[in-house]
Motif scaffolding. Structure first.
Motif, PDB file in Angstrom:
ATOM      1  N   ILE A  11      -1.274   1.373  -8.010  1.00  7.71           N
ATOM      2  CA  ILE A  11      -0.038   1.305  -8.792  1.00  7.71           C
ATOM      3  C   ILE A  11       0.372  -0.113  -9.163  1.00  7.71           C
ATOM      4  O   ILE A  11       1.284  -0.284  -9.966  1.00  7.71           O
ATOM      5  CB  ILE A  11       1.124   2.044  -8.092  1.00  7.71           C
ATOM      6  CG1 ILE A  11       1.412   1.493  -6.716  1.00  7.71           C
ATOM      7  CG2 ILE A  11       0.841   3.521  -8.010  1.00  7.71           C
ATOM      8  CD1 ILE A  11       2.621   2.120  -6.049  1.00  7.71           C
ATOM      9  N   TYR A  12      -0.298  -1.146  -8.594  1.00 10.52           N
ATOM     10  CA  TYR A  12       0.066  -2.504  -8.976  1.00 10.52           C
ATOM     11  C   TYR A  12      -1.062  -3.488  -8.665  1.00 10.52           C
ATOM     12  O   TYR A  12      -1.392  -3.697  -7.499  1.00 10.52           O
ATOM     13  CB  TYR A  12       1.347  -2.936  -8.251  1.00 10.52           C
ATOM     14  CG  TYR A  12       1.870  -4.294  -8.669  1.00 10.52           C
ATOM     15  CD1 TYR A  12       2.492  -4.473  -9.898  1.00 10.52           C
ATOM     16  CD2 TYR A  12       1.718  -5.392  -7.845  1.00 10.52           C
ATOM     17  CE1 TYR A  12       2.956  -5.700 -10.297  1.00 10.52           C
ATOM     18  CE2 TYR A  12       2.184  -6.642  -8.234  1.00 10.52           C
ATOM     19  CZ  TYR A  12       2.806  -6.787  -9.460  1.00 10.52           C
ATOM     20  OH  TYR A  12       3.257  -8.021  -9.851  1.00 10.52           O
ATOM     21  N   LYS A  13      -1.665  -4.084  -9.687  1.00  3.39           N
ATOM     22  CA  LYS A  13      -2.552  -5.253  -9.634  1.00  3.39           C
ATOM     23  C   LYS A  13      -3.563  -5.293  -8.486  1.00  3.39           C
ATOM     24  O   LYS A  13      -3.656  -6.272  -7.764  1.00  3.39           O
ATOM     25  CB  LYS A  13      -1.732  -6.531  -9.563  1.00  3.39           C
ATOM     26  CG  LYS A  13      -0.982  -6.863 -10.803  1.00  3.39           C
ATOM     27  CD  LYS A  13      -0.373  -8.237 -10.677  1.00  3.39           C
ATOM     28  CE  LYS A  13       0.444  -8.599 -11.887  1.00  3.39           C
ATOM     29  NZ  LYS A  13       0.997  -9.940 -11.785  1.00  3.39           N
ATOM     30  N   ASP A  14      -4.331  -4.283  -8.279  1.00  7.85           N
ATOM     31  CA  ASP A  14      -5.374  -4.274  -7.242  1.00  7.85           C
ATOM     32  C   ASP A  14      -4.864  -4.532  -5.827  1.00  7.85           C
ATOM     33  O   ASP A  14      -5.644  -4.877  -4.945  1.00  7.85           O
ATOM     34  CB  ASP A  14      -6.482  -5.285  -7.547  1.00  7.85           C
ATOM     35  CG  ASP A  14      -7.300  -4.905  -8.759  1.00  7.85           C
ATOM     36  OD1 ASP A  14      -7.355  -3.701  -9.071  1.00  7.85           O
ATOM     37  OD2 ASP A  14      -7.892  -5.801  -9.371  1.00  7.85           O
ATOM     38  N   SER A  15      -3.565  -4.402  -5.590  1.00 11.38           N
ATOM     39  CA  SER A  15      -3.087  -4.702  -4.240  1.00 11.38           C
ATOM     40  C   SER A  15      -2.151  -3.638  -3.655  1.00 11.38           C
ATOM     41  O   SER A  15      -2.015  -3.571  -2.436  1.00 11.38           O
ATOM     42  CB  SER A  15      -2.381  -6.056  -4.210  1.00 11.38           C
ATOM     43  OG  SER A  15      -1.279  -6.069  -5.085  1.00 11.38           O
TER      44      SER A  15
END
Length: 81
Positions: A11-15
């Motif tokens: 759900i957010y930037k590979d993190s």
């Protein structure tokens, strides 16, 4: 002892990941044993490629009529191998 089946969404930037699924297992001690099943949700935030922080909750439908259903939550750190 529990077994989890989850589907993981980035759900957010590979993190940051959202995990939705179902869990089932047993609770036992010296005086009792009962089974529980139910939905669960958790978030995992990766601080490195191998380490993450998690927070989540399960709702337990207890299969023993003597034990109430309840919300269970947890948080901590985890490692990928």
């Amino acid at each position: 002892t529990d077994l989890y089946a989850d589907y993981s969404f980035l759900i957010y930037k590979d993190s940051l990941y959202l995990n939705l699924g179902w869990s089932g297992g047993t609770v036992y001690d010296t005086e009792s044993l009962y089974w529980r099943v139910g939905p669960e949700v958790s978030f995992q935030y990766y601080v490195t490629d191998e380490a993450f922080i998690y927070v989540g909750a399960n709702y337990d439908f207890n299969l023993d009529s003597d034990v109430e259903d309840r919300l269970r939550y947890g948080f901590g750190i985890g490692l990928n191998f």
